[in-house]
Motif scaffolding. Sequence first.
Motif, PDB file in Angstrom:
ATOM      1  N   ASP A 172       0.830  -1.209   0.000  1.00 36.31           N
ATOM      2  CA  ASP A 172       0.000   0.000   0.000  1.00 36.31           C
ATOM      3  C   ASP A 172       0.864   1.258   0.000  1.00 36.31           C
ATOM      4  N   TRP A 173       1.890   1.278   0.845  1.00 35.77           N
ATOM      5  CA  TRP A 173       2.770   2.451   0.908  1.00 35.77           C
ATOM      6  C   TRP A 173       3.501   2.671  -0.408  1.00 35.77           C
ATOM      7  N   ALA A 174       3.769   1.605  -1.154  1.00 32.75           N
ATOM      8  CA  ALA A 174       4.502   1.727  -2.417  1.00 32.75           C
ATOM      9  C   ALA A 174       3.721   2.526  -3.455  1.00 32.75           C
ATOM     10  N   ARG A 175       2.424   2.674  -3.265  1.00 33.94           N
ATOM     11  CA  ARG A 175       1.611   3.449  -4.208  1.00 33.94           C
ATOM     12  C   ARG A 175       1.733   4.954  -3.961  1.00 33.94           C
ATOM     13  N   ARG A 176       2.361   5.339  -2.865  1.00 32.11           N
ATOM     14  CA  ARG A 176       2.517   6.753  -2.525  1.00 32.11           C
ATOM     15  C   ARG A 176       3.870   7.264  -3.001  1.00 32.11           C
ATOM     16  N   PRO A 177       4.029   8.587  -3.133  1.00 34.32           N
ATOM     17  CA  PRO A 177       5.331   9.136  -3.530  1.00 34.32           C
ATOM     18  C   PRO A 177       6.420   8.757  -2.526  1.00 34.32           C
ATOM     19  N   SER A 178       7.591   8.407  -3.040  1.00 35.02           N
ATOM     20  CA  SER A 178       8.703   8.039  -2.174  1.00 35.02           C
ATOM     21  C   SER A 178       9.153   9.230  -1.340  1.00 35.02           C
ATOM     22  N   ARG A 179       9.549   8.955  -0.115  1.00 35.80           N
ATOM     23  CA  ARG A 179      10.097   9.976   0.779  1.00 35.80           C
ATOM     24  C   ARG A 179      11.318   9.382   1.482  1.00 35.80           C
ATOM     25  N   PRO A 180      12.302  10.202   1.811  1.00 34.24           N
ATOM     26  CA  PRO A 180      13.504   9.661   2.467  1.00 34.24           C
ATOM     27  C   PRO A 180      13.206   9.133   3.861  1.00 34.24           C
ATOM     28  N   ILE A 181      14.016   8.194   4.273  1.00 34.00           N
ATOM     29  CA  ILE A 181      13.921   7.683   5.648  1.00 34.00           C
ATOM     30  C   ILE A 181      14.368   8.797   6.597  1.00 34.00           C
ATOM     31  N   PRO A 182      13.582   9.151   7.589  1.00 37.91           N
ATOM     32  CA  PRO A 182      14.026  10.165   8.552  1.00 37.91           C
ATOM     33  C   PRO A 182      15.328   9.742   9.231  1.00 37.91           C
ATOM     34  N   ASP A 183      16.179  10.704   9.476  1.00 35.59           N
ATOM     35  CA  ASP A 183      17.481  10.388  10.069  1.00 35.59           C
ATOM     36  C   ASP A 183      17.348   9.654  11.397  1.00 35.59           C
ATOM     37  N   ASP A 184      16.354  10.040  12.208  1.00 33.88           N
ATOM     38  CA  ASP A 184      16.230   9.399  13.517  1.00 33.88           C
ATOM     39  C   ASP A 184      15.785   7.947  13.398  1.00 33.88           C
ATOM     40  N   VAL A 185      14.955   7.643  12.398  1.00 29.73           N
ATOM     41  CA  VAL A 185      14.516   6.262  12.202  1.00 29.73           C
ATOM     42  C   VAL A 185      15.677   5.404  11.702  1.00 29.73           C
ATOM     43  N   ARG A 186      16.421   5.915  10.726  1.00 31.73           N
ATOM     44  CA  ARG A 186      17.588   5.173  10.234  1.00 31.73           C
ATOM     45  C   ARG A 186      18.595   4.934  11.364  1.00 31.73           C
ATOM     46  N   ALA A 187      18.831   5.968  12.172  1.00 29.59           N
ATOM     47  CA  ALA A 187      19.789   5.832  13.268  1.00 29.59           C
ATOM     48  C   ALA A 187      19.308   4.808  14.298  1.00 29.59           C
ATOM     49  N   GLU A 188      17.998   4.789  14.555  1.00 24.72           N
ATOM     50  CA  GLU A 188      17.456   3.839  15.528  1.00 24.72           C
ATOM     51  C   GLU A 188      17.588   2.408  15.021  1.00 24.72           C
ATOM     52  N   LEU A 189      17.335   2.205  13.729  1.00 26.75           N
ATOM     53  CA  LEU A 189      17.503   0.874  13.151  1.00 26.75           C
ATOM     54  C   LEU A 189      18.942   0.402  13.260  1.00 26.75           C
ATOM     55  N   ARG A 190      19.861   1.245  12.846  1.00 25.82           N
ATOM     56  CA  ARG A 190      21.270   0.843  12.866  1.00 25.82           C
ATOM     57  C   ARG A 190      21.758   0.647  14.296  1.00 25.82           C
ATOM     58  N   ALA A 191      21.305   1.500  15.209  1.00 32.45           N
ATOM     59  CA  ALA A 191      21.719   1.348  16.608  1.00 32.45           C
ATOM     60  C   ALA A 191      21.266   0.000  17.158  1.00 32.45           C
ATOM     61  N   ALA A 192      20.102  -0.466  16.718  1.00 33.07           N
ATOM     62  CA  ALA A 192      19.590  -1.757  17.186  1.00 33.07           C
ATOM     63  C   ALA A 192      20.467  -2.890  16.677  1.00 33.07           C
ATOM     64  N   TRP A 193      20.653  -2.969  15.356  1.00 34.24           N
ATOM     65  CA  TRP A 193      21.372  -4.153  14.864  1.00 34.24           C
ATOM     66  C   TRP A 193      22.878  -4.043  15.065  1.00 34.24           C
ATOM     67  N   GLU A 194      23.399  -2.833  15.260  1.00 34.97           N
ATOM     68  CA  GLU A 194      24.831  -2.720  15.537  1.00 34.97           C
ATOM     69  C   GLU A 194      25.151  -2.962  17.006  1.00 34.97           C
ATOM     70  N   ASP A 195      24.130  -3.065  17.848  1.00 32.43           N
ATOM     71  CA  ASP A 195      24.314  -3.399  19.254  1.00 32.43           C
ATOM     72  C   ASP A 195      24.122  -4.898  19.425  1.00 32.43           C
ATOM     73  N   ASP A 196      25.138  -5.662  19.086  1.00 30.18           N
ATOM     74  CA  ASP A 196      25.150  -7.110  19.271  1.00 30.18           C
ATOM     75  C   ASP A 196      24.056  -7.795  18.454  1.00 30.18           C
ATOM     76  N   LEU A 197      23.800  -7.282  17.236  1.00 29.08           N
ATOM     77  CA  LEU A 197      22.787  -7.856  16.343  1.00 29.08           C
ATOM     78  C   LEU A 197      21.446  -8.012  17.056  1.00 29.08           C
ATOM     79  N   ASP A 198      20.969  -6.931  17.646  1.00 27.31           N
ATOM     80  CA  ASP A 198      19.695  -6.972  18.380  1.00 27.31           C
ATOM     81  C   ASP A 198      18.545  -6.855  17.381  1.00 27.31           C
TER      82      ASP A 198
END
Length: 243
Positions: A172-198
Motif C-alpha cells: 500500500d505504501w509503495a503506491r505513494r510518492p517516495s520519501r527519504p527515511i528520517p534520520d532518527d529512524v535510520r539511526a534507531e535501526l542501525r543502533a539496534a542491529w549494531e548493538d550485538d545484532l539486536d
Amino acid sequence: MLRITDARTGEPVDAAPARRGLTRIEAHASGFDATGLRVLLVADLLVRALELGGTPVWALLTGDREQAELRAGAAALGIHPFEDSRGLGAALGESQVVHVAREDDHGATGGVRLAVAPVDAAVPVTPAPDGDPAAWRLALLAQPRARRVRLDADTLDEAGATLARWRGAVADWARRPSRPIPDDVRAELRAAWEDDLDIPAALGVLERAASRPDLPDGARFETYAYADRLLGLDLALDVGRGA
C-alpha cells in the motif's frame, strides 16, 4: 560500528576492527536440525549487517555432516550461500574471524565466538512446500539469539500473520510518492542491529514506524525496504500485485 559479544570473554568487540578489512565468518553447524539452521541464520545476519556497513565478508560453512541438507535448508530460508574454503580469505588479508556456533559447541579456536541458543522444533525443520519460509525466518528473528526458542504451529502462524500484515502495508505504501527515511529512524535501526545484532529491537523500530503519525507513507516504505536488506523477509513481495 557493529559490536558483538564474544562468548569466550563476555565482552563486546568490534565485528570488523580494521576499516575495510576482510572479516571471515565461519558457521559451525554439526548437523541438519533446527538449531543448525539457526546458526546459519545468525551467520547470515552478521554477513548482511557487515556488508551494509561496507565491510567485505567471506562466509564459510564448516563441518562434514549433512552439508547438502544444510545448504538446501539455508537456501529455503533465504540465507546467502556459504563458501567451502578458508584459504582464499587468508590470501585476501582477513582482519577478523568470527565463529558462529551453538552455545554448547566450543570446538572452534581463535577469533571471536558468537553463541547461538538451541531451537526446540515441534514442526518440520524446513518449511512445507506450500508454506512461507519467511515465516520460519521471522519466528527465529523475533527472539534474541541467546534465548532458547520453541518453534510450533502457533509460533509460525503468528509470524505468518505478521508477515502478511507488513507485506500488505508495504504494498500500500509503495503506491505513494517516495520519501527519504528520517534520520532518527535510520539511526534507531542501525543502533539496534549494531548493538550485538539486536534484531528484536530492529523489528520493534519497524512496528513503531508503521504507526508513527508524522511519517509519510513513502518514508515508511523506504524504511521497511532498507531494513529488509538485513532481515531478508521479502517485505516488498506484494508490491504491484492486484494493482
